[in-house]
Design an enzyme around this catalytic site. Structure first.
Site, PDB file in Angstrom:
ATOM      1  N   GLN A  97     -18.831 -22.895 -24.442  1.00 47.02           N
ATOM      2  CA  GLN A  97     -20.677 -22.120 -23.922  1.00 47.02           C
ATOM      3  C   GLN A  97     -20.468 -21.764 -25.718  1.00 47.02           C
ATOM      4  O   GLN A  97     -20.866 -21.269 -26.304  1.00 47.02           O
ATOM      5  CB  GLN A  97     -20.164 -21.317 -23.369  1.00 47.02           C
ATOM      6  CG  GLN A  97     -21.160 -21.014 -22.288  1.00 47.02           C
ATOM      7  CD  GLN A  97     -21.477 -19.431 -21.842  1.00 47.02           C
ATOM      8  OE1 GLN A  97     -21.713 -18.696 -22.062  1.00 47.02           O
ATOM      9  NE2 GLN A  97     -21.344 -19.857 -20.280  1.00 47.02           N
ATOM     10  N   TYR A 184     -30.423 -14.288 -21.321  1.00 54.61           N
ATOM     11  CA  TYR A 184     -30.459 -15.111 -23.430  1.00 54.61           C
ATOM     12  C   TYR A 184     -30.974 -15.210 -22.948  1.00 54.61           C
ATOM     13  O   TYR A 184     -32.321 -15.562 -22.317  1.00 54.61           O
ATOM     14  CB  TYR A 184     -28.978 -15.126 -23.494  1.00 54.61           C
ATOM     15  CG  TYR A 184     -27.708 -14.355 -23.245  1.00 54.61           C
ATOM     16  CD1 TYR A 184     -28.033 -12.465 -23.522  1.00 54.61           C
ATOM     17  CD2 TYR A 184     -26.757 -14.413 -21.842  1.00 54.61           C
ATOM     18  CE1 TYR A 184     -27.303 -11.590 -23.561  1.00 54.61           C
ATOM     19  CE2 TYR A 184     -26.331 -13.297 -22.326  1.00 54.61           C
ATOM     20  CZ  TYR A 184     -26.044 -12.404 -22.841  1.00 54.61           C
ATOM     21  OH  TYR A 184     -25.094 -11.222 -22.386  1.00 54.61           O
ATOM     22  N   ARG A 231     -25.757 -24.069 -18.125  1.00 58.20           N
ATOM     23  CA  ARG A 231     -25.045 -22.918 -16.918  1.00 58.20           C
ATOM     24  C   ARG A 231     -26.365 -22.068 -16.541  1.00 58.20           C
ATOM     25  O   ARG A 231     -27.564 -21.879 -17.740  1.00 58.20           O
ATOM     26  CB  ARG A 231     -24.115 -21.591 -17.780  1.00 58.20           C
ATOM     27  CG  ARG A 231     -24.075 -20.853 -16.668  1.00 58.20           C
ATOM     28  CD  ARG A 231     -22.544 -19.674 -16.855  1.00 58.20           C
ATOM     29  NE  ARG A 231     -21.499 -19.267 -16.193  1.00 58.20           N
ATOM     30  CZ  ARG A 231     -21.400 -18.104 -15.603  1.00 58.20           C
ATOM     31  NH1 ARG A 231     -21.217 -17.290 -16.995  1.00 58.20           N
ATOM     32  NH2 ARG A 231     -20.277 -17.886 -14.488  1.00 58.20           N
ATOM     33  N   GLY A 321     -13.873 -16.055 -12.895  1.00 61.29           N
ATOM     34  CA  GLY A 321     -13.641 -15.413 -14.064  1.00 61.29           C
ATOM     35  C   GLY A 321     -12.920 -14.690 -14.513  1.00 61.29           C
ATOM     36  O   GLY A 321     -11.365 -14.411 -14.505  1.00 61.29           O
ATOM     37  N   ARG A 322     -12.991 -12.783 -12.752  1.00 64.72           N
ATOM     38  CA  ARG A 322     -11.676 -11.494 -13.583  1.00 64.72           C
ATOM     39  C   ARG A 322     -10.603 -12.364 -13.263  1.00 64.72           C
ATOM     40  O   ARG A 322      -9.807 -11.645 -13.597  1.00 64.72           O
ATOM     41  CB  ARG A 322     -12.937 -10.725 -13.119  1.00 64.72           C
ATOM     42  CG  ARG A 322     -14.324 -10.584 -13.655  1.00 64.72           C
ATOM     43  CD  ARG A 322     -14.813  -8.733 -13.007  1.00 64.72           C
ATOM     44  NE  ARG A 322     -15.763  -9.386 -13.284  1.00 64.72           N
ATOM     45  CZ  ARG A 322     -16.718  -7.302 -13.316  1.00 64.72           C
ATOM     46  NH1 ARG A 322     -16.814  -6.829 -11.993  1.00 64.72           N
ATOM     47  NH2 ARG A 322     -17.879  -7.540 -13.948  1.00 64.72           N
TER      48      ARG A 322
END
Length: 371
Positions: A97, A184, A231, A321-322
């Site tokens: 990424q 971002y 993404r 994810g987590r």
């Protein structure tokens, strides 16, 4: 067999299953270079059909957090090669990424202590970078006031992404994901409330999308569109992003533009699980009708929710994810319906304690150890 655990053809790359390990910042790399703990961390999780790496800064300018391994020098390329080799040795696939945080940085992280860059010179209010505090200690600090990139500098940043993509391929990654989400740099251009530019990169929807699409086209020209994913976080509110007119139209127009490009995939990030606004109900279906390529989504999925989304055709792959933090063998745990462990939030980020603590010390499941 459940569709979640069936193989999938990702633009010519065979994935062992449809489980994706989502990108997660861990801030564990001393000197911003992957080390033996990075190698072990990703190798432990190689049973995922696809791993998407943590955000990898494309340049020192693109950094917003300490201890993130980059892809802007040869040492980093060689170090990442050890990671990709370890993942491939276990039959896994991994995309890098590529990341530029834009205004979500601090002068202590920038070349020569300069201002971070963004679409406009507007600070991200109440938003923290992870940088050097006044006493020389790492910690959360208010993001510094940015300066606006000139049109020529926008094109230079695109070139920085292309260089990083070439380095990623040299490092053995199977492809790259452009990080266009979560407040971002690219979202700082896409967001019509923030981007008040009056040049070719601001104003109408097409202009606000130009930077992202030009960069994707340049990446495709360099490494092939089948090795490029992106993404996005539609309706994202992280880091002082605000609603704006034509917001839905902006994302659906972008879906249409992406549909024409034959990318490896589009990856949607729903921010509800990280404390921000969820994607509005019904919008994901609209996006799916417009974008017909491979679609991934992340955001609070369980095995059952993932299977339903795949069976309905809403998604092609599902990102977790987590759960991957505390469950390096997450695929096996879901497949066998073994218990899913909870991760220790205090060790999500940073270099506190032993380098492997909360990073590589979570065990695989063994029935003999179950309570």
């Amino acid at each position: 067999m459940s569709i979640l655990f069936k193989s999938f053809d990702l633009a010519g790359i065979t994935l062992a299953n449809r489980v994706v390990m989502a990108p997660m910042t861990r801030a564990r790399a001393i000197h911003d270079v992957p080390d033996e703990h990075t190698v072990l961390y990703y190798a432990q999780r190689a049973s995922a059909g696809l791993i998407i790496s943590e955000g990898i800064p494309i340049s020192r300018e693109g950094c917003g957090y300490l201890f993130n391994p980059g892809l802007y020098n040869d040492e980093q390329v060689h170090a990442w090669r050890r990671v990709t080799d370890a993942v491939h040795a276990k039959g896994g696939r991994i995309f890098a990424q590529l990341w530029h945080v834009g205004r979500m940085s601090h002068v202590s992280l920038q070349p020569d202590g300069g201002a971070p860059v963004s679409s406009v010179a507007t600070v991200a209010a109440n938003s923290k970078a992870y940088a050097w505090m006044e006493k020389g200690q790492p910690g959360p600090v208010q993001a510094s006031p940015p300066r606006a990139l000139s049109a020529c500098e926008v094109q230079r940043v695109t070139a920085d992404f292309v260089c990083a993509a070439r380095r990623a391929m040299d490092a053995g990654f199977d492809g790259i994901e452009l990080h266009g989400a979560n407040g971002y740099l690219f979202e700082q251009f896409l967001n019509g409330a923030l981007n008040t530019r009056t040049d070719a990169y601001g104003g109408p929807i097409a202009n606000r999308q130009r930077f992202l699409l030009e960069t994707l086209d340049a990446l495709a020209a360099e490494i092939g569109n089948h090795r490029v994913g992106v993404r996005l976080s539609p309706f994202g509110r992280l880091f002082d992003m605000h609603p704006y007119a034509e917001e839905s139209d902006t994302w659906l127009s972008l879906a249409s533009a992406l549909n024409e490009r034959g990318l490896a995939y589009v990856h949607l990030s729903d921010q509800l699980t990280i404390g921000a606004q969820a994607i509005p109900q019904g919008f994901a279906s609209q996006f799916r009708k417009t974008y017909r390529g491979t679609l991934i989504a992340a955001g609070g999925f369980t095995r059952d929710l993932a299977e339903a989304a795949l069976e309905n055709g809403d998604l092609d792959l599902v990102a977790f994810g987590r759960p991957f933090i505390a469950n390096p063998d997450l695929v096996a745990r879901m497949q066998n319906r073994w218990p899913i462990s909870e991760a220790d939030r205090t060790t999500f980020y940073g270099l506190n304690g032993h380098p492997g603590q909360g990073y590589t010390d979570y065990p695989a499941y063994h029935k003999s150890n179950a309570n």
